[in-house]
Design a protein around this motif. Sequence first.
Motif, PDB file in Angstrom:
ATOM      1  N   UNK A 225     -80.688  91.872 -49.595  1.00  0.00           N
ATOM      2  CA  UNK A 225     -79.756  90.839 -50.046  1.00  0.00           C
ATOM      3  C   UNK A 225     -78.465  90.909 -49.268  1.00  0.00           C
ATOM      4  N   UNK A 226     -77.860  89.754 -49.049  1.00  0.00           N
ATOM      5  CA  UNK A 226     -76.499  89.677 -48.515  1.00  0.00           C
ATOM      6  C   UNK A 226     -75.647  89.199 -49.694  1.00  0.00           C
ATOM      7  N   UNK A 227     -74.697  90.041 -50.103  1.00  0.00           N
ATOM      8  CA  UNK A 227     -73.905  89.740 -51.295  1.00  0.00           C
ATOM      9  C   UNK A 227     -72.425  89.757 -50.929  1.00  0.00           C
ATOM     10  N   UNK A 228     -71.706  88.760 -51.408  1.00  0.00           N
ATOM     11  CA  UNK A 228     -70.255  88.700 -51.234  1.00  0.00           C
ATOM     12  C   UNK A 228     -69.632  88.939 -52.602  1.00  0.00           C
ATOM     13  N   UNK A 229     -68.762  89.949 -52.660  1.00  0.00           N
ATOM     14  CA  UNK A 229     -68.082  90.328 -53.892  1.00  0.00           C
ATOM     15  C   UNK A 229     -66.606  89.966 -53.811  1.00  0.00           C
ATOM     16  N   UNK A 230     -66.045  89.546 -54.935  1.00  0.00           N
ATOM     17  CA  UNK A 230     -64.596  89.422 -55.070  1.00  0.00           C
ATOM     18  C   UNK A 230     -64.051  90.842 -55.231  1.00  0.00           C
ATOM     19  N   UNK A 231     -62.758  91.017 -55.050  1.00  0.00           N
ATOM     20  CA  UNK A 231     -62.170  92.359 -55.149  1.00  0.00           C
ATOM     21  C   UNK A 231     -62.342  92.980 -56.527  1.00  0.00           C
ATOM     22  N   UNK A 232     -62.561  92.143 -57.570  1.00  0.00           N
ATOM     23  CA  UNK A 232     -62.754  92.675 -58.926  1.00  0.00           C
ATOM     24  C   UNK A 232     -64.202  93.089 -59.197  1.00  0.00           C
ATOM     25  N   UNK A 233     -65.082  92.942 -58.201  1.00  0.00           N
ATOM     26  CA  UNK A 233     -66.471  93.338 -58.345  1.00  0.00           C
ATOM     27  C   UNK A 233     -67.405  92.217 -58.771  1.00  0.00           C
ATOM     28  N   UNK A 234     -66.865  91.046 -59.065  1.00  0.00           N
ATOM     29  CA  UNK A 234     -67.734  89.925 -59.430  1.00  0.00           C
ATOM     30  C   UNK A 234     -68.420  89.379 -58.170  1.00  0.00           C
ATOM     31  N   UNK A 235     -69.600  88.817 -58.368  1.00  0.00           N
ATOM     32  CA  UNK A 235     -70.370  88.284 -57.240  1.00  0.00           C
ATOM     33  C   UNK A 235     -69.932  86.854 -56.954  1.00  0.00           C
TER      34      UNK A 235
ATOM     35  N   UNK B  70     -64.911 100.440 -49.497  1.00  0.00           N
ATOM     36  CA  UNK B  70     -65.115  99.373 -50.486  1.00  0.00           C
ATOM     37  C   UNK B  70     -64.289  99.687 -51.733  1.00  0.00           C
ATOM     38  N   UNK B  71     -63.692  98.677 -52.358  1.00  0.00           N
ATOM     39  CA  UNK B  71     -62.954  98.914 -53.605  1.00  0.00           C
ATOM     40  C   UNK B  71     -63.874  99.494 -54.682  1.00  0.00           C
ATOM     41  N   UNK B  72     -63.303 100.287 -55.552  1.00  0.00           N
ATOM     42  CA  UNK B  72     -64.062 100.943 -56.611  1.00  0.00           C
ATOM     43  C   UNK B  72     -64.802  99.939 -57.494  1.00  0.00           C
ATOM     44  N   UNK B  73     -64.180  98.808 -57.770  1.00  0.00           N
ATOM     45  CA  UNK B  73     -64.825  97.794 -58.618  1.00  0.00           C
ATOM     46  C   UNK B  73     -66.132  97.304 -57.982  1.00  0.00           C
ATOM     47  N   UNK B  74     -66.161  97.233 -56.670  1.00  0.00           N
ATOM     48  CA  UNK B  74     -67.373  96.773 -55.979  1.00  0.00           C
ATOM     49  C   UNK B  74     -68.431  97.865 -55.962  1.00  0.00           C
ATOM     50  N   UNK B  75     -68.039  99.096 -55.689  1.00  0.00           N
ATOM     51  CA  UNK B  75     -69.033 100.179 -55.707  1.00  0.00           C
ATOM     52  C   UNK B  75     -69.632 100.330 -57.108  1.00  0.00           C
ATOM     53  N   UNK B  76     -68.818 100.143 -58.141  1.00  0.00           N
ATOM     54  CA  UNK B  76     -69.328 100.193 -59.513  1.00  0.00           C
ATOM     55  C   UNK B  76     -70.293  99.036 -59.788  1.00  0.00           C
ATOM     56  N   UNK B  77     -69.964  97.847 -59.296  1.00  0.00           N
ATOM     57  CA  UNK B  77     -70.841  96.684 -59.478  1.00  0.00           C
ATOM     58  C   UNK B  77     -72.174  96.909 -58.773  1.00  0.00           C
ATOM     59  N   UNK B  78     -72.133  97.488 -57.591  1.00  0.00           N
ATOM     60  CA  UNK B  78     -73.375  97.762 -56.857  1.00  0.00           C
ATOM     61  C   UNK B  78     -74.222  98.775 -57.623  1.00  0.00           C
ATOM     62  N   UNK B  79     -73.582  99.821 -58.144  1.00  0.00           N
ATOM     63  CA  UNK B  79     -74.319 100.849 -58.899  1.00  0.00           C
ATOM     64  C   UNK B  79     -75.000 100.277 -60.134  1.00  0.00           C
TER      65      UNK B  79
END
Length: 150
Positions: free
Chosen positions: A128-138, A85-94
């Motif tokens: 939850x089922x979540x779809x993230x953009x590559x920048x970490x936004x939902x 997963x891109x770092x922006x997404x792992x950060x958003x999840x955290x």
Amino acid sequence: MKKLSLGIILALFGITVACAQQKVPAEVQKSFNEKFPEAKSVKWEMENASEWEAEFKMNRKEKAASFDQQGNWQQIETEITVAELPEAITNAIKTQFAGYKVEEPEMLEMTNSEVAYEVELEKGKEEWEVVFATDGSIKSKKQLQDDNED
């Protein structure tokens, strides 16, 4: 005994009808073969009245591709690891889903060349089922229901 026999006959008829309805349209099969000539272990499923999905393996990855009834490709889902997963997404999840366990991450490739990432996030009985953009936004999220409830 007659009721049991009738029940078995009706069940077999239902299975036969269901199998007959699962015939992949020629246009869909042709588009899939052109787009994924190296696909292995292909399994087809009708997702809804207007969408077919092929699950397959390619390049050592599990994938699923969606097509409409006319054979137009819709999207590809590729199973990935959490580490991919891109770092922006792992950060958003955290930050937005602290304490949630990440399951079934997938990379989504759409027809407009857009890439997104879908994950299931679980914490206790909440999922939850979540779809993230590559920048970490939902892009979207929906709460999943526990299949064991009843």
